[in-house]
Design a protein around this motif. Structure first.
Motif, PDB file in Angstrom:
ATOM      1  N   ALA A   9       0.816  -1.218   0.000  1.00 46.93           N
ATOM      2  CA  ALA A   9       0.000   0.000   0.000  1.00 46.93           C
ATOM      3  C   ALA A   9       0.849   1.266   0.000  1.00 46.93           C
ATOM      4  O   ALA A   9       0.472   2.277  -0.589  1.00 46.93           O
ATOM      5  CB  ALA A   9      -0.942  -0.005   1.204  1.00 46.93           C
ATOM      6  N   ALA A  10       1.998   1.213   0.665  1.00 44.23           N
ATOM      7  CA  ALA A  10       2.867   2.385   0.773  1.00 44.23           C
ATOM      8  C   ALA A  10       3.947   2.414  -0.314  1.00 44.23           C
ATOM      9  O   ALA A  10       4.745   3.349  -0.359  1.00 44.23           O
ATOM     10  CB  ALA A  10       3.535   2.414   2.145  1.00 44.23           C
ATOM     11  N   GLU A  11       3.958   1.379  -1.163  1.00 47.21           N
ATOM     12  CA  GLU A  11       4.961   1.269  -2.225  1.00 47.21           C
ATOM     13  C   GLU A  11       6.380   1.277  -1.659  1.00 47.21           C
ATOM     14  O   GLU A  11       7.273   1.957  -2.154  1.00 47.21           O
ATOM     15  CB  GLU A  11       4.768   2.356  -3.282  1.00 47.21           C
ATOM     16  CG  GLU A  11       3.427   2.261  -3.983  1.00 47.21           C
ATOM     17  CD  GLU A  11       3.216   3.335  -5.026  1.00 47.21           C
ATOM     18  OE1 GLU A  11       4.077   4.222  -5.183  1.00 47.21           O
ATOM     19  OE2 GLU A  11       2.169   3.285  -5.696  1.00 47.21           O
ATOM     20  N   LEU A  12       6.565   0.518  -0.583  1.00 46.70           N
ATOM     21  CA  LEU A  12       7.870   0.318   0.042  1.00 46.70           C
ATOM     22  C   LEU A  12       8.123  -1.184   0.084  1.00 46.70           C
ATOM     23  O   LEU A  12       7.213  -1.978  -0.125  1.00 46.70           O
ATOM     24  CB  LEU A  12       7.882   0.890   1.466  1.00 46.70           C
ATOM     25  CG  LEU A  12       7.647   2.385   1.596  1.00 46.70           C
ATOM     26  CD1 LEU A  12       7.434   2.766   3.058  1.00 46.70           C
ATOM     27  CD2 LEU A  12       8.799   3.161   1.010  1.00 46.70           C
ATOM     28  N   SER A  13       9.346  -1.578   0.392  1.00 46.24           N
ATOM     29  CA  SER A  13       9.630  -3.009   0.523  1.00 46.24           C
ATOM     30  C   SER A  13       9.258  -3.477   1.930  1.00 46.24           C
ATOM     31  O   SER A  13       9.232  -2.688   2.884  1.00 46.24           O
ATOM     32  CB  SER A  13      11.106  -3.292   0.253  1.00 46.24           C
ATOM     33  OG  SER A  13      11.907  -2.848   1.328  1.00 46.24           O
ATOM     34  N   GLN A  14       9.004  -4.757   2.048  1.00 46.71           N
ATOM     35  CA  GLN A  14       8.689  -5.313   3.363  1.00 46.71           C
ATOM     36  C   GLN A  14       9.888  -5.171   4.283  1.00 46.71           C
ATOM     37  O   GLN A  14       9.730  -4.954   5.486  1.00 46.71           O
ATOM     38  CB  GLN A  14       8.266  -6.777   3.237  1.00 46.71           C
ATOM     39  CG  GLN A  14       7.753  -7.342   4.543  1.00 46.71           C
ATOM     40  CD  GLN A  14       7.178  -8.731   4.397  1.00 46.71           C
ATOM     41  OE1 GLN A  14       6.984  -9.231   3.301  1.00 46.71           O
ATOM     42  NE2 GLN A  14       6.897  -9.358   5.521  1.00 46.71           N
ATOM     43  N   SER A  18       9.879  -3.415   8.019  1.00 47.39           N
ATOM     44  CA  SER A  18      10.412  -4.108   9.196  1.00 47.39           C
ATOM     45  C   SER A  18      11.485  -3.276   9.888  1.00 47.39           C
ATOM     46  O   SER A  18      11.490  -3.156  11.116  1.00 47.39           O
ATOM     47  CB  SER A  18      10.981  -5.466   8.785  1.00 47.39           C
ATOM     48  OG  SER A  18      11.532  -6.123   9.891  1.00 47.39           O
ATOM     49  N   GLU A  19      12.387  -2.690   9.113  1.00 48.38           N
ATOM     50  CA  GLU A  19      13.467  -1.890   9.700  1.00 48.38           C
ATOM     51  C   GLU A  19      12.925  -0.640  10.386  1.00 48.38           C
ATOM     52  O   GLU A  19      13.393  -0.260  11.457  1.00 48.38           O
ATOM     53  CB  GLU A  19      14.480  -1.518   8.627  1.00 48.38           C
ATOM     54  CG  GLU A  19      15.308  -2.704   8.161  1.00 48.38           C
ATOM     55  CD  GLU A  19      16.225  -2.392   7.003  1.00 48.38           C
ATOM     56  OE1 GLU A  19      16.166  -1.266   6.455  1.00 48.38           O
ATOM     57  OE2 GLU A  19      17.002  -3.280   6.638  1.00 48.38           O
ATOM     58  N   ILE A  20      11.934  -0.004   9.791  1.00 49.99           N
ATOM     59  CA  ILE A  20      11.327   1.186  10.397  1.00 49.99           C
ATOM     60  C   ILE A  20      10.592   0.788  11.678  1.00 49.99           C
ATOM     61  O   ILE A  20      10.731   1.434  12.716  1.00 49.99           O
ATOM     62  CB  ILE A  20      10.368   1.877   9.400  1.00 49.99           C
ATOM     63  CG1 ILE A  20      11.155   2.452   8.225  1.00 49.99           C
ATOM     64  CG2 ILE A  20       9.555   2.968  10.103  1.00 49.99           C
ATOM     65  CD1 ILE A  20      10.296   2.835   7.033  1.00 49.99           C
TER      66      ILE A  20
END
Length: 52
Positions: A9-14, A18-20
């Motif tokens: 949904a945010a167009e980021l990697s999983q 996880s890191e954030i």
């Protein structure tokens, strides 16, 4: 919402999600805005200190 769903949904990697989430990685304002939009909340809500 799973990390995978949020990442999509945010167009980021999983991995980024996880890191954030685990405070292993700082992120950009752009990514914070993407996360807020994907979660349906204001950016300020993501940046607020938890109250308890």
């Amino acid at each position: 919402m799973s990390q995978e769903e949020l990442a999509h949904a945010a167009e980021l990697s999983q991995d980024q999600i996880s890191e954030i989430e685990n405070a292993k990685h700082s992120t950009t304002l752009d990514n914070i805005q993407r996360l807020a939009f994907a979660l349906g909340v204001a950016v300020a809500e993501l940046l607020d200190e938890p109250r308890g």
